[in-house]
Design a protein around this motif. Structure first.
Motif, PDB file in Angstrom:
ATOM      1  N   ARG A   1       0.829  -1.207   0.000  1.00 44.44           N
ATOM      2  CA  ARG A   1       0.000   0.000   0.000  1.00 44.44           C
ATOM      3  C   ARG A   1       0.868   1.264   0.000  1.00 44.44           C
ATOM      4  NH1 ARG A   1      -5.364  -0.801   3.762  1.00 44.44           N
ATOM      5  NH2 ARG A   1      -6.074  -2.771   2.887  1.00 44.44           N
TER       6      ARG A   1
ATOM      7  N   ASN B   1       0.603   4.184  -2.960  1.00 44.05           N
ATOM      8  CA  ASN B   1      -0.076   5.370  -2.421  1.00 44.05           C
ATOM      9  C   ASN B   1      -1.511   5.062  -1.997  1.00 44.05           C
ATOM     10  OD1 ASN B   1       2.049   7.326  -2.641  1.00 44.05           O
ATOM     11  ND2 ASN B   1       1.745   7.235  -4.863  1.00 44.05           N
ATOM     12  N   GLU B   2      -1.699   3.892  -1.374  1.00 44.17           N
ATOM     13  CA  GLU B   2      -3.001   3.494  -0.844  1.00 44.17           C
ATOM     14  C   GLU B   2      -2.997   3.685   0.674  1.00 44.17           C
ATOM     15  OE1 GLU B   2      -3.606   0.028  -4.252  1.00 44.17           O
ATOM     16  OE2 GLU B   2      -3.312  -0.551  -2.170  1.00 44.17           O
ATOM     17  N   ASN B   3      -4.141   3.511   1.303  1.00 43.42           N
ATOM     18  CA  ASN B   3      -4.280   3.747   2.738  1.00 43.42           C
ATOM     19  C   ASN B   3      -3.602   2.628   3.540  1.00 43.42           C
ATOM     20  OD1 ASN B   3      -4.981   4.338   5.341  1.00 43.42           O
ATOM     21  ND2 ASN B   3      -7.183   4.336   5.000  1.00 43.42           N
ATOM     22  N   TRP B   4      -2.350   2.813   3.864  1.00 44.04           N
ATOM     23  CA  TRP B   4      -1.611   1.872   4.705  1.00 44.04           C
ATOM     24  C   TRP B   4      -1.754   2.236   6.185  1.00 44.04           C
ATOM     25  CZ3 TRP B   4       2.238   3.976   7.738  1.00 44.04           C
ATOM     26  CH2 TRP B   4       2.672   5.265   7.376  1.00 44.04           C
ATOM     27  N   GLU B   5      -2.063   3.509   6.445  1.00 44.48           N
ATOM     28  CA  GLU B   5      -2.110   4.014   7.811  1.00 44.48           C
ATOM     29  C   GLU B   5      -3.136   3.285   8.682  1.00 44.48           C
ATOM     30  OE1 GLU B   5      -2.305   5.914   5.041  1.00 44.48           O
ATOM     31  OE2 GLU B   5      -1.002   7.669   5.226  1.00 44.48           O
ATOM     32  N   GLU B   6      -4.228   2.794   8.057  1.00 47.66           N
ATOM     33  CA  GLU B   6      -5.271   2.118   8.834  1.00 47.66           C
ATOM     34  C   GLU B   6      -4.813   0.754   9.358  1.00 47.66           C
ATOM     35  OE1 GLU B   6      -8.648   1.419   6.271  1.00 47.66           O
ATOM     36  OE2 GLU B   6      -7.485   0.182   4.888  1.00 47.66           O
TER      37      GLU B   6
ATOM     38  N   VAL C   1       2.766   5.495  11.989  1.00 50.80           N
ATOM     39  CA  VAL C   1       2.510   6.512  10.971  1.00 50.80           C
ATOM     40  C   VAL C   1       3.423   7.712  11.216  1.00 50.80           C
ATOM     41  CG1 VAL C   1       0.789   8.091   9.990  1.00 50.80           C
ATOM     42  CG2 VAL C   1       0.118   5.756  10.633  1.00 50.80           C
TER      43      VAL C   1
END
Length: 182
Positions: A143, A147-152, A159
């Motif tokens: 991710r 550039n995908e939502n890795w933070e979740e 983060v």
């Protein structure tokens, strides 16, 4: 609370933590229901700046320590120890034992790790993996690259640390091909 009249039951969990994610946190919490203290071996500590291993041992130790603190895991319940690979299976368990406080239980889903520690006489426990489809270091890194939502998928301190060290940019730069390779 640890009964001072008995030795604490200590377990070890070894993983690359590239980076630590919410699945790791769940495994650590579950393990702490079975042991008094946990040793978290940050595996392949000598590796960094690679697609599979983008973060340094120091960065990973910071990620683990801050993530456990954020999850209200008491500091006296864990040890975070970088563990370098030695690539010599016959003595690897002795190497781990030398680098860590004493332990009696080994938590791992890796068949080789289980086999080596079983042969060395340790009790082996296979931790339950949480949402393994999404909660894996490979998925987090994928991710980041896309550039995908890795933070979740990771604790908030991860983060912050990844942002501080420009970790996504590092990973994306590692993924670029040299012009001479094109």
């Amino acid at each position: 609370m640890i009964n001072m009249n008995r030795r604490p039951v200590r377990g070890i969990l070894i993983g690359r933590m590239q980076p630590i994610h919410n699945g790791h946190i769940q495994v650590i919490k579950k393990t702490l229901e079975e042991v008094d203290e946990i040793i978290i071996g940050v595996g392949s500590a000598q590796l960094s700046h690679e697609l599979k291993n983008p973060f340094t041992a120091g960065e990973r130790v910071m990620m683990v320590t801050k993530s456990l603190s954020e999850n209200n895991i008491e500091r006296n319940k864990y040890y975070v120890i970088p563990m370098e690979d030695i690539n010599f299976n016959a003595i690897w368990t002795a190497h781990v034992k030398m680098m860590t406080p004493p332990f009696s239980k080994v938590y791992s889903g890796n068949p080789l790790v289980q086999q080596l520690f079983e042969e060395a006489g340790y009790e082996i426990k296979t931790p339950i993996l949480y949402d393994r489809i999404h909660l894996s270091g490979s998925e987090v890194r994928k991710r980041m690259l896309n550039n995908e939502n890795w933070e979740e998928l990771v604790p908030k301190p991860v983060v912050k640390i990844v942002d501080e060290i420009n970790g996504v940019e590092r990973l994306q730069n590692l993924n670029r091909k040299e012009i001479s390779e094109l």
